[in-house]
Design an enzyme around this catalytic site. Structure first.
Site, mmCIF file in Angstrom:
data_model
loop_
_atom_site.group_PDB
_atom_site.id
_atom_site.type_symbol
_atom_site.label_atom_id
_atom_site.label_comp_id
_atom_site.label_asym_id
_atom_site.label_seq_id
_atom_site.Cartn_x
_atom_site.Cartn_y
_atom_site.Cartn_z
ATOM 1 N N LYS A 73 70.704 16.103 -45.580
ATOM 2 C CA LYS A 73 70.691 14.893 -46.361
ATOM 3 C C LYS A 73 70.010 15.547 -47.825
ATOM 4 O O LYS A 73 69.145 16.364 -48.146
ATOM 5 C CB LYS A 73 69.610 13.857 -46.248
HETATM 6 C C1 E4P Z 1 67.085 7.233 -45.170
HETATM 7 O O1 E4P Z 1 66.808 7.670 -44.303
HETATM 8 C C2 E4P Z 1 66.150 6.508 -46.015
HETATM 9 O O2 E4P Z 1 65.567 7.425 -46.723
HETATM 10 C C3 E4P Z 1 65.714 5.435 -46.023
HETATM 11 O O3 E4P Z 1 66.622 4.759 -44.521
HETATM 12 C C4 E4P Z 1 64.949 4.484 -46.909
HETATM 13 O O4 E4P Z 1 63.985 4.283 -46.612
HETATM 14 P P1 E4P Z 1 62.936 3.262 -47.292
HETATM 15 O O5 E4P Z 1 64.151 2.875 -48.958
HETATM 16 O O6 E4P Z 1 62.103 2.159 -46.297
HETATM 17 O O7 E4P Z 1 62.139 3.921 -47.884
#
Ligand code: E4P
Length: 232
Positions: A87
């Protein structure tokens, strides 16, 4: 739609993975923080052994510069496995890293996407998944429904194999909306899964079926018990 769990918690992955048609697990540094200090690579390997190679595992780099991202990516691939989706935040440095990683045949998930423009760039850079942050976009008064629909349209226009992995959800309705706007995947915390699968009305309906059945065949009797009964 592909359902993924946005967690690094082993107990949650075991519990929810047992009944979900699970497509993968996603993590980020904030999710890792929730687990406290751990042997990072060992923990990621444990998640992999739980979900198997047939489900995708998405692990985020921490460095913000190009070289650092590449080193983080190499460390992840060498210490977890080569199938991990690395990622990468969709920043200028991240896009540079995505292009290079794709050249090397690495699986890439473009993350931290708040705008259509970021998504279009990540699609053009060859990302396998793009992760628009649904709830965070809403908080910024950016319409995630319109943005995801247009991302899906761009993927179709360019005949790209990129998939939309919608992320950052605070409720089930947001997940439904992402799916209906064209997201092929969604990653969510177990709170969303729990909220979407434990409706009182559903349990009441199931309880009524049991009560009605037992009023005919007796308390605790199941269909499988009838076979035994008839054979005897
Ligand atoms: C995906 O893996 C994103 O990093 C994650 O869903 C972000 O979510 P949040 O906005 O609840 O931190």
């Amino acid at each position: 739609m592909e359902f993924m769990l946005d967690t690094a918690n082993i107990t949650e992955i075991k519990k929810y993975g047992a009944f979900l048609p699970l497509a993968g697990v996603t993590t980020n540094p904030s999710i890792i923080k929730k687990e406290g200090e751990m042997n990072f690579f060992k923990h990621m390997q444990e998640i992999r052994s739980l979900i198997g190679k047939e489900r995708s595992l998405h692990i985020q780099v921490v460095a913000q510069d190009y070289e650092g991202m590449m080193e983080d990516a190499r460390a992840i691939l060498e210490n977890v496995d080569q199938d991990v989706f690395v990622k990468i935040p969709t920043t200028p440095e991240g896009l540079e890293a995505m292009k290079e990683l794709k050249k090397q045949g690495v699986n890439v998930t473009a993350t931290a996407i708040y705008t259509k423009f970021q998504a279009y760039l990540a699609i053009a850079a060859g990302a396998d998944y793009i992760a628009p942050y649904f709830n965070r976009m809403e908080n910024l008064n950016i319409d995630p429904r319109e943005a995801i629909s247009e991302m899906a349209a761009e993927i179709a226009r360019t005949n790209s194999s990129t998939k939309i992995l919608a992320a950052s959800f605070k409720n089930v309705a947001q997940v439904n909306a992402a799916c209906e706007c064209g997201a092929q995947s969604a990653t969510m915390g177990v709170d969303i899964i729990a909220a979407g699968t434990t409706l009182t009305s559903v349990q009441n309906a199931v309880d009524t079926f049991t009560t009605d059945w037992e009023s005919v065949y007796g308390r605790g009797k199941r269909i499988s018990d009838l076979c035994i009964y008839q054979w005897n």
